[in-house]
Write an enzyme that holds these catalytic residues in place. Structure first.
Site, mmCIF file in Angstrom:
data_model
loop_
_atom_site.group_PDB
_atom_site.id
_atom_site.type_symbol
_atom_site.label_atom_id
_atom_site.label_comp_id
_atom_site.label_asym_id
_atom_site.label_seq_id
_atom_site.Cartn_x
_atom_site.Cartn_y
_atom_site.Cartn_z
ATOM 1 N N HIS A 1 5.967 43.655 11.251
ATOM 2 C CA HIS A 1 4.761 43.337 11.907
ATOM 3 C C HIS A 1 4.671 44.338 13.227
ATOM 4 O O HIS A 1 4.928 43.940 14.375
ATOM 5 C CB HIS A 1 4.919 41.988 12.313
ATOM 6 C CG HIS A 1 3.530 41.736 13.173
ATOM 7 N ND1 HIS A 1 2.381 41.917 12.641
ATOM 8 C CD2 HIS A 1 3.263 41.135 14.338
ATOM 9 C CE1 HIS A 1 1.380 41.468 13.508
ATOM 10 N NE2 HIS A 1 1.920 41.076 14.463
ATOM 11 N N VAL B 1 6.337 33.415 14.750
ATOM 12 C CA VAL B 1 5.017 34.241 15.203
ATOM 13 C C VAL B 1 5.446 35.194 16.490
ATOM 14 O O VAL B 1 4.744 36.065 16.567
ATOM 15 C CB VAL B 1 3.751 33.112 15.454
ATOM 16 C CG1 VAL B 1 2.604 33.946 15.836
ATOM 17 C CG2 VAL B 1 3.498 32.359 13.930
ATOM 18 N N GLY C 1 5.305 27.070 22.359
ATOM 19 C CA GLY C 1 4.212 27.427 23.017
ATOM 20 C C GLY C 1 2.931 26.667 22.805
ATOM 21 O O GLY C 1 1.880 27.250 22.442
ATOM 22 N N ILE D 1 -2.463 30.592 21.110
ATOM 23 C CA ILE D 1 -2.417 30.482 19.683
ATOM 24 C C ILE D 1 -2.103 29.074 19.332
ATOM 25 O O ILE D 1 -2.696 28.424 18.408
ATOM 26 C CB ILE D 1 -1.324 31.353 18.977
ATOM 27 C CG1 ILE D 1 -1.657 32.851 19.192
ATOM 28 C CG2 ILE D 1 -1.089 30.939 17.508
ATOM 29 C CD1 ILE D 1 -0.305 33.943 18.478
ATOM 30 N N ASP E 1 -1.315 40.566 9.127
ATOM 31 C CA ASP E 1 -1.685 41.891 8.522
ATOM 32 C C ASP E 1 -2.131 41.829 7.172
ATOM 33 O O ASP E 1 -3.130 42.716 6.832
ATOM 34 C CB ASP E 1 -0.098 42.694 8.749
ATOM 35 C CG ASP E 1 0.435 42.513 9.744
ATOM 36 O OD1 ASP E 1 -0.134 42.811 10.830
ATOM 37 O OD2 ASP E 1 1.422 41.929 10.079
#
Ligand code: NAI
Ligand code: OAA
Length: 328
Positions: free
Chosen positions: A190, A132, A12, A17, A162
């Protein structure tokens, strides 16, 4: 003598990100200012994505990072993961307003069977994998199950965002410096069911729980704020968190590779049965890290409120796991 370059795969790589992550990896913030890296970047075999990736690579080149020993662009995970020492699996669809992360399972799960298989086939046998892409815990579980020849412990999911969010909320509440908070953790998934737990946390040796001394705030303000922070960012930005997610990925990998110096950090890792979490479930735990290995902090007391929170997030993860059985 300078160190031998290590191979870092990022999927990605042309996404939000990726754009916040790659430059920090290349500048040495993840693996150290003396560690050269070769970036092996993966994007989907789509003209627009591959063109965007070319643009990101041009920018990486234009930074003239001394530690950047090579950059490769790929559309096939079997090439992107070849001999890789670190794999950051970011590439996946993000959620939009009104969605939960688990709603992404149908869209994203297959990515992680394919990428788990590719890692199994070609990555370094010591590869450290961070998932992720959401839902991160279950995607890490899928990748781990799809890579039977690699050690299960090499597959981790990102709960660090978090953890960092929880630290920041505590600092704001009690006037602490965020960097002074020790022994904080986030248990579980998550997702909004995560359990951010500051019962053991200290600042300068003093108990954070005793300083705050407000269970109503814990249950009704702190936990929902941390749990729903991702959604709050989507509502505000129209896009999901990216810079803070990339920052958490750097923190996670840096601590795993270079050690946490005895401090607790939160990682989503496959359980070995600790705290009654069934073996294999990828669950947020407090860990310490040393010499490239993490170790779950054991022997912590779990009170009734905490057990209830842990049961809830575990039940959600087991539900997600059931939903992907057919893929494994
Ligand atoms: N675990 C966590 O704490 C967090 C997780 N996330 C998740 O991270 C993921 C990525 O988020 P963004 O970068 O904002 O999304 P984005 O949509 O900006 O970028 C994702 C990129 O991945 C690429 N991609 C999709 N499938 C791929 C595949 N099979 N192989 C390689 N690349 C692929 C896309 O072409 C796109 O460029 C999302 O699933 C998001 O929900 C986001 C924030 C925090
Ligand atoms: O909320 C989302 O979808 C993105 C994410 O995982 C986060 O910001 O924690």
């Amino acid at each position: 003598m300078s160190k031998k370059p290590v191979r870092v795969a990022v999927t990605g790589a042309a996404g939000q990100i990726g754009y916040a992550l790659l430059f920090r990896i290349a500048s040495g913030e993840m693996l150290g200012k003396d560690q050269p890296v070769i970036l092996q970047l993966l994007e989907i075999p789509d003209e627009k994505a591959q063109n965007a990736l070319k643009g990101v690579i041009m920018e990486l080149e234009d930074c003239a990072f001394p530690l950047l020993a090579g950059i490769e662009a790929h559309s096939d995970p079997l090439q992107a993961f070849k001999d890789t020492d670190y794999a950051l699996l970011v590439g996946a669809r993000p959620r939009g307003p009104g969605m939960e992360r688990a709603d992404l399972l149908a869209a994203n799960a297959q990515i992680f069977t394919a990428q788990g298989k590719a890692l199994n086939a070609v990555a370094s046998r010591n590869v450290k994998v961070l998932v992720v892409g959401n839902p991160a815990n279950t995607n890490a579980y899928i990748a781990m199950k799809s890579a039977p020849d690699l050690p299960a412990k090499n597959f981790t999911a990102m709960l660090r965002l978090d953890h960092n969010r929880a630290a920041s909320q505590l600092a704001a509440k009690a006037g602490f410096k965020v960097g002074d908070i020790k022994k904080l953790t986030v248990w579980g998934n998550h997702s909004p069911t995560m359990y951010a737990d500051y019962r053991f946390a200290t600042v300068d040796g003093k108990s954070v729980k005793d300083t705050i001394n407000d269970q109503d705030w814990n249950a009704n303000v702190f936990l929902p704020t941390v749990g729903k922070r991702g959604a709050a960012i989507i509502n505000a930005r129209g896009l999901s968190s990216a810079a803070s997610a990339a920052n958490a990925a750097i923190d996670h990998m840096r601590d795993w590779a270079l050690g946490s110096n005895g401090e607790w950090v939160t990682m989503g890792v496959p359980s070995n049965g600790e705290y009654g979490i069934p073996a294999g479930i990828v669950f947020g735990f407090p860990v310490t890290t040393e010499n490239g290995e993490y170790k779950i902090v054991e022997g912590l007391a779990i009170d009734a409120f905490s057990q209830e929170c842990i049961n809830k997030t575990l039940a959600e993860l087991q539900g997600e796991q059931d939903g992907v059985k057919h893929l494994l």
